[in-house]
Motif scaffolding. Structure first.
Motif: not given
Length: 180
Positions: A62, A144-145, A147, A168, A171
């Motif tokens: 994150h 935002r994230g 992977r 999650d 992402w």
């Protein structure tokens, strides 16, 4: 407090300088003056707690977009985690490099993640809990994230995740277009 620079520019592990006797020990786990002297962001906007019930729970990676980028200081207060930070600063010499370390209730270590980094962790045992300080407030819509298994970053996790949120899991792999 002992600050040890990680291979990523501006990121540190922080250990408590323990003063012990037969009762146990005393140590400072956060000090504005020492953070300032180390050149770290000592502003605290929020202190958050996260409990993960199961070993293999993965949370992350994150970050928040500018102008809401946040530094974090992460400490495991129960159980154990493998905490990972990724440098997402395009102008940094360590851009897209990662660092991971084990944080446990027993080692009392913290990880300082500066602004412009993504952060995530996987639990190494059931009922693991972390407390983390952030320099900015959570900004809905600016989170935002990346992977957890993005091949261009190549994080080596100590175990495969068994529990993850749908968010999650969804992402994308990192793209420079994700940054403002």
């Amino acid at each position: 407090m002992t600050f040890t620079e990680t291979p990523l520019a501006g990121a540190y592990t922080i250990d408590i300088d323990k003063i012990g006797d037969e009762r146990g020990f005393f140590g400072r786990s956060w000090c504005r003056r020492e953070m300032d002297e180390a050149g770290l962001n000592a502003n605290i906007a929020q202190i958050n707690t996260s409990l993960s019930r199961y070993q293999g729970t993965l949370r992350g990676l994150h970050y928040q977009l500018a102008p809401y980028q946040e530094s974090k200081m992460i400490r495991c207060t129960r159980g154990s985690i493998f905490d990972v930070i990724v440098d997402l600063r395009p102008d940094s010499a360590t851009f897209l490099q990662w660092f991971g370390t084990e944080l446990t209730a027993d080692n009392h270590r913290a990880l300082y993640s500066p602004e412009g980094f993504a952060q995530g962790f996987i639990t190494l045992e059931d009922h693991s809990e972390i407390t983390y300080f952030t320099s900015e407030f959570y900004a809905p819509g600016m989170d935002r994230g990346v992977r957890y298994d993005d091949p261009q970053i190549g994080i080596i996790w100590p175990l495969a995740p068994v529990v993850m949120s749908d968010k999650d899991k969804a992402w994308p792999d990192f793209s420079i277009d994700q940054l403002p």
